[in-house]
Design an enzyme around this catalytic site. Structure first.
Site, short mmCIF file in Angstrom:
data_model
loop_
_atom_site.label_atom_id
_atom_site.label_comp_id
_atom_site.label_asym_id
_atom_site.label_seq_id
_atom_site.Cartn_x
_atom_site.Cartn_y
_atom_site.Cartn_z
CG ASP A 195 -15.28 8.47 -48.43
OD1 ASP A 195 -16.35 7.91 -48.74
OD2 ASP A 195 -14.55 9.04 -49.24
CG HIS A 266 -18.10 9.65 -51.00
ND1 HIS A 266 -17.56 8.39 -51.06
CD2 HIS A 266 -18.21 10.07 -52.30
CE1 HIS A 266 -17.34 8.05 -52.33
NE2 HIS A 266 -17.73 9.04 -53.09
CD GLU A 330 -16.97 8.50 -56.80
OE1 GLU A 330 -16.42 7.84 -57.69
OE2 GLU A 330 -16.68 8.39 -55.59
CG PHE A 422 0.58 9.73 -57.12
CD1 PHE A 422 0.61 9.82 -58.50
CD2 PHE A 422 1.11 10.78 -56.39
CE1 PHE A 422 1.15 10.93 -59.15
CE2 PHE A 422 1.66 11.89 -57.01
CZ PHE A 422 1.68 11.96 -58.40
CD1 TRP A 472 -7.95 8.74 -55.14
CD2 TRP A 472 -9.15 9.12 -53.29
NE1 TRP A 472 -8.56 9.97 -55.27
CE2 TRP A 472 -9.30 10.22 -54.16
CE3 TRP A 472 -9.80 9.14 -52.06
CZ2 TRP A 472 -10.08 11.34 -53.83
CZ3 TRP A 472 -10.59 10.24 -51.73
CH2 TRP A 472 -10.72 11.32 -52.61
#
Ligand code: ACM
Ligand code: ZN
Length: 651
Positions: A195, A266, A330, A422, A472
């Site tokens: 990322d 990313h 994204e 989560f 994440w």
């Protein structure tokens, strides 16, 4: 054939084993099987590795040295445990198993080793929770209730995502995480390796990816994420040998590691190390803030595609998984709009929207993967420019993308940020300070999640491969924090993904969870223990858009003086709930009220109320009362949670 009611009753029976995820069918017998130091584990040749994994866990927890013996002939000596693929019912599928426990022994049969392995997980859960202890327990009575179980999963994809780009986890930490997944019969570890904030995978052909991409100058400062914390992070990455070790470790636990190599956005790891693949030429450095990076892969540079294929060639050598995740979420189009090379490509290919550049690129990546016998999966943004024919979609922006893709005949994994992210908090709780400013996803909402959208045509349902919880890691800085956010929600997800939908019952799950928490504790897993008590809830039938007063009985453990903390949790539905006030009544007379605007929806949870309550006397009763209004309709189901703090009396 047992009726559903019988099954639910047998699962819910407080005396029955607290299995998570609940098996497809379970019939309790009478009596127990006693595991003794003399018990042997018998296995046919194909099943020896699985038998050894059982023996190893039992040895660690009991201190007994269980022997694994090969099965000769068909007679199982009395008092033994048999694991075999012989004479297994093939209708159970590759992950299914059947198990019979009697006073005379245990027989576990499955067509394939995956099923046998899941049978072992169930068998372990039938034992006392001390069986998960990492050092020999003093327990002497290792009894297993007699039971007959037939079990197989509802969904093939039962996943969790680890984001080791934002915060790295060591090989040993990932292994421990894998062990806990296996206990829950979860079978896909989605490994988010790259990322803008970190490239974590060694690529031999392009060493600068990890030399430059595995370090960032600093990270956002906790509590003020616009500022940096001034602390360099890295270098952290996995060598190819470490990856091979992890893949093998996961495989032995029937878990597939699906690597995610983000493209064409990313991917600042690529651009920092090799700026020639950007639209502007750079220079770049790894992002030190969370959020979305505008610099992405240049589509118009003909070498970009070859470069990404080189990387994927090494990825395919390391990861045998059928699916390869290419991210795709994204991706800002800003640079492509201004880049002469990207614009020239659009013209040459007759593309009218920049989004189509991503489709153009994806299609080539997909073909490359398909030529090597693999399948591409990406986040639901890959739908935007038109989906390539064989692509599978991971639906994260709610369920709309997943529904659309499945209707169009694509395979889908449901990972909606409304239900299974989560990384979001589990509760707004004054006692649980959090650096996260996002949403709240309570356990009950995860448990209520149904991966097959109700609108999806019956002939398209097989396209829902399953579901995945995402962790994440922007604010999850250590494996402890990752585990805390994962559990018990991942246990709820496991039941959503494995167990028959008709068996789902939150009260029953909550009961089983109390026992399951002991297993997690024995394994040294960090998890959240609910400190609130569910005192009731609301259903669409009770909600109006004009406002309504709702009431719930307060449990007897509230004996004033002290304070009641009440939480109104959104569970499901389209409507949001606004709360004007929450009050406590003592024998029908209001004794305290907290008035402030509260709001509960899938997006937001600002719905915690604190009410001081005066002393009660024997025989008096408290009631909780709230004034709530449905917003955007009345279709809202919710849960009311309560915590009580007694006022300490001065000594
Ligand atoms: C995502 O959360 N951006 C997939
Ligand atoms: Zn460009």
């Amino acid at each position: 054939m047992l009726s559903l009611a019988t099954l639910i009753a047998s699962v819910a029976d407080a005396g029955s084993p607290a299995l998570i995820p609940a098996p497809q069918t379970m019939v309790a017998g009478t009596g127990t099987f006693a595991l003794k130091p003399s018990t042997s584990i018998r296995a046919n040749a194909a099943s020896e590795a699985t038998a050894n994994s059982l023996a190893e866990r039992l040895r660690q927890a009991t201190g007994f040295t269980f022997k694994v013996k090969s099965l000769t002939g068909t007679n199982v000596p009395k008092g033994d445990i048999l694991l075999t693929t012989a004479n297994a019912n093939t209708n159970l599928g590759a992950e299914g198993y059947e198990m019979t426990v009697t006073g005379n022994g245990v027989v576990l049969r499955a067509p394939e080793q995956a099923g046998l392995f899941y049978g072992v997980q169930t068998f372990l859960q039938l034992l006392p929770p001390e069986v998960f202890s990492t050092s020999p327990s003093k327990l002497v009575d290792w009894a297993v209730p007699c039971v007959r179980i037939e079990d197989q999963p509802r969904f093939a994809w039962r996943g969790l995502l680890l984001d080791v780009s934002r915060h790295f986890l060591t090989v040993d930490e990932v292994k421990q995480f894998i062990d806990v997944m296996a206990l829950h019969k979860l079978n896909v570890l989605h490994f988010h390796l790259t990322d803008d904030q970190g490239w974590r995978l060694e690529i031999k052909k392009y060493p600068r990816l990890t030399e430059l991409g595995s370090v960032r100058k600093e990270s956002p400062k906790p509590g003020n994420r616009e500022q940096g914390d001034g602390t360099p992070y890295g270098p952290f990455f996995y060598t190819q040998d470490q990856i091979r070790g992890l893949v093998a470790y996961a495989q032995a636990r029937h878990i597939t590691i699906v690597p995610e190599i983000e493209m064409p956005g990313h991917l600042l790891g690529v651009l920092t190390a090799y700026p020639e693949y950007s639209c502007t030429g750079g220079p770049f450095e790894m992002r030190t803030r969370w959020g979305i990076e505008k610099d992405v892969l240049c589509m118009g540079n003909e070498k970009s595609l070859a470069f990404m294929k080189d990387i994927l060639t090494e990825v395919l050598e390391l990861f045998p998984s059928q699916f390869i995740h290419i991210g795709g979420d994204e991706v800002p189009r800003d640079r492509w709009k201004e880049c002469p090379k990207c614009q020239a490509l659009m013209k040459a290919e007759g593309l009218t929207r920049e989004a189509q550049l991503q489709t153009w690129f994806n299609h080539r990546i997909e073909t490359f993967l398909a030529d090597k016998g693999r399948r591409m999966i990406g986040w639901d943004e890959i739908l935007e420019g038109g989906l390539t024919p064989g692509a599978a979609v991971m639906s994260w922006r709610g369920t709309k993308g997943g529904l659309e893709a499945a209707e169009a005949g694509h395979d889908v994994v449901m990972a909606p940020n409304t239900h299974v992210y989560f990384n979001e908090d589990q509760a707004i709780d004054p006692d649980e300070p959090s650096d996260r400013i996002g949403r709240v996803i309570p356990l009950e909402r995860v448990y209520a999640y149904e991966p097959v959208p109700p609108q999806l045509g019956a002939d398209k349902r097989q396209h829902i491969l399953g579901t995945e919880g995402c962790l994440w890691a922007e604010t999850l800085k250590s494996v402890k924090e990752v585990e805390y956010n994962a559990y018990p929600r991942a246990a709820a997800l496991a039941e959503v993904a494995w167990s028959p939908a008709a068996l789902r019952n939150y009260d029953d799950f909550s009961l089983r969870l109390r026992e399951h928490e002991k297993r997690l504790a024995a394994l040294n897993v960090t998890f959240r223990r609910e400190s609130y008590t569910r005192i009731g809830g609301w259903t669409p039938a009770q909600i109006t858009t004009n406002g309504v007063t709702l009431e719930w009985d307060v449990p007897r453990f509230v004996t004033g003086p002290g304070s009641v903390i009440a939480r109104l949790d959104y569970v499901k539905g389209n409507a949001s709930i606004r709360t004007a006030w929450v009050a406590v009544l003592l024998d029908g007379k209001e004794v305290g009220r907290d008035t402030h605007a509260g709001y509960a929806s899938w997006k937001e949870a600002k719905s915690t109320y604190a009410i001081a309550v005066p002393a009660s006397t024997r025989g008096t009763r408290y009631t909780l009362r709230a004034y709530v209004t449905g917003t955007g309709g009345t279709d809202s189901t919710g849960s009311v949670q309560l915590k009580y703090k007694s006022t300490k009396l001065a000594p």
